[in-house]
Design an enzyme around this catalytic site. Sequence first.
Site, PDB file in Angstrom:
ATOM      1  N   HIS A  57     -54.455  -2.883 -31.106  1.00  0.00           N
ATOM      2  CA  HIS A  57     -53.096  -3.156 -30.719  1.00  0.00           C
ATOM      3  C   HIS A  57     -52.393  -2.190 -29.954  1.00  0.00           C
ATOM      4  O   HIS A  57     -52.993  -0.990 -29.923  1.00  0.00           O
ATOM      5  CB  HIS A  57     -52.453  -3.814 -31.901  1.00  0.00           C
ATOM      6  N   HIS A  59     -49.475  -0.440 -30.285  1.00  0.00           N
ATOM      7  CA  HIS A  59     -48.606   0.664 -30.818  1.00  0.00           C
ATOM      8  C   HIS A  59     -49.155   2.115 -30.500  1.00  0.00           C
ATOM      9  O   HIS A  59     -50.439   2.322 -30.514  1.00  0.00           O
ATOM     10  CB  HIS A  59     -48.453   0.465 -32.252  1.00  0.00           C
ATOM     11  N   ASP A  61     -49.364   4.718 -32.190  1.00  0.00           N
ATOM     12  CA  ASP A  61     -50.051   5.539 -32.954  1.00  0.00           C
ATOM     13  C   ASP A  61     -51.293   4.941 -33.215  1.00  0.00           C
ATOM     14  O   ASP A  61     -52.215   5.195 -34.049  1.00  0.00           O
ATOM     15  CB  ASP A  61     -49.408   5.563 -34.558  1.00  0.00           C
ATOM     16  N   HIS A  62     -51.822   4.065 -32.270  1.00  0.00           N
ATOM     17  CA  HIS A  62     -53.167   3.544 -32.153  1.00  0.00           C
ATOM     18  C   HIS A  62     -53.700   3.688 -30.644  1.00  0.00           C
ATOM     19  O   HIS A  62     -55.012   3.530 -30.480  1.00  0.00           O
ATOM     20  CB  HIS A  62     -53.054   1.960 -32.442  1.00  0.00           C
ATOM     21  N   HIS A 115     -48.990  -8.500 -37.077  1.00  0.00           N
ATOM     22  CA  HIS A 115     -48.289  -7.247 -36.950  1.00  0.00           C
ATOM     23  C   HIS A 115     -47.652  -6.959 -35.542  1.00  0.00           C
ATOM     24  O   HIS A 115     -46.553  -6.581 -35.345  1.00  0.00           O
ATOM     25  CB  HIS A 115     -49.405  -6.157 -37.288  1.00  0.00           C
ATOM     26  N   ASP A 134     -54.016  -2.721 -38.055  1.00  0.00           N
ATOM     27  CA  ASP A 134     -53.003  -2.891 -38.920  1.00  0.00           C
ATOM     28  C   ASP A 134     -52.789  -4.317 -39.446  1.00  0.00           C
ATOM     29  O   ASP A 134     -51.781  -4.703 -39.806  1.00  0.00           O
ATOM     30  CB  ASP A 134     -51.678  -2.543 -38.250  1.00  0.00           C
ATOM     31  N   HIS A 172     -54.759   3.208 -41.824  1.00  0.00           N
ATOM     32  CA  HIS A 172     -53.822   4.038 -42.205  1.00  0.00           C
ATOM     33  C   HIS A 172     -53.971   4.311 -43.705  1.00  0.00           C
ATOM     34  O   HIS A 172     -54.777   3.233 -44.477  1.00  0.00           O
ATOM     35  CB  HIS A 172     -52.198   3.229 -42.202  1.00  0.00           C
TER      36      HIS A 172
END
Length: 244
Positions: A57, A59, A61-62, A115, A134, A172
């Site tokens: 996805h 985001h 942090d990905h 998400h 996530d 995570h």
Amino acid sequence: MTDLEIIRIPALSDNYIWLIHDPVSGETMVVDPAEAAPVLAEAGQRGWRIGAIWNTHWHPDHTGGNAAIKEAHGAVVTGPAAEAARIPTLDIAVGEGDTVTLGAHVATVLETPGHTAGHITFHLPGDAIVFTGDTLFAMGCGRLFEGDATQMFANMQRLAALPPATIVYCAHEYTQSNGRFARAAEPGNAAIIERMVAVDAARASGEPTVPTTIALELATNPFLRASSAEELADRRAAKDAFRG
């Protein structure tokens, strides 16, 4: 049993990046690189060239490491078609039922929104592994930022139907906090109590608690175990408010 080499790379505060190498073809790819530096260092130490990036996805942090890894290694970025506008480094847009490969290893794309609106999961049935980003965590599920509980419940049902031995690589290290909520949500579940002894010991020693398996999640994950979208919604709201 897969012959893939799968390396866990901690990043940021609690992310895991997965660096995967196929020793037969010599190909290497990375799933959800939160940042580039530790990935490039690990690959460099092993003499691997990263040819592909798989994003679950959009985001940051990905996807934060996409650009630098592309520049350094010429990696091709594959990610969700529904989020193409939010992943500027994307080269190949995929959706439900599409396949991507690493050597002879084939991953099927599962659309798992909730998400984020276009979240996808990569399932490699021949290797009995799944990269869930996530969506499914150890003892938890992703927050519903762009989707709803009906979507997440459908995701949980779908993932629960995978073979129990399937290894789940999530993005995570949330297991300890997820487990505390799971223990409160299902106080009579002996499997949760037993698992948390191991989780607490691992974290006290600085050890990771993922990957996990579908079988273990079926026994201890209150979201995978929810019997309806309504129950999942109630548990998600309770988890978001939980301070245990």
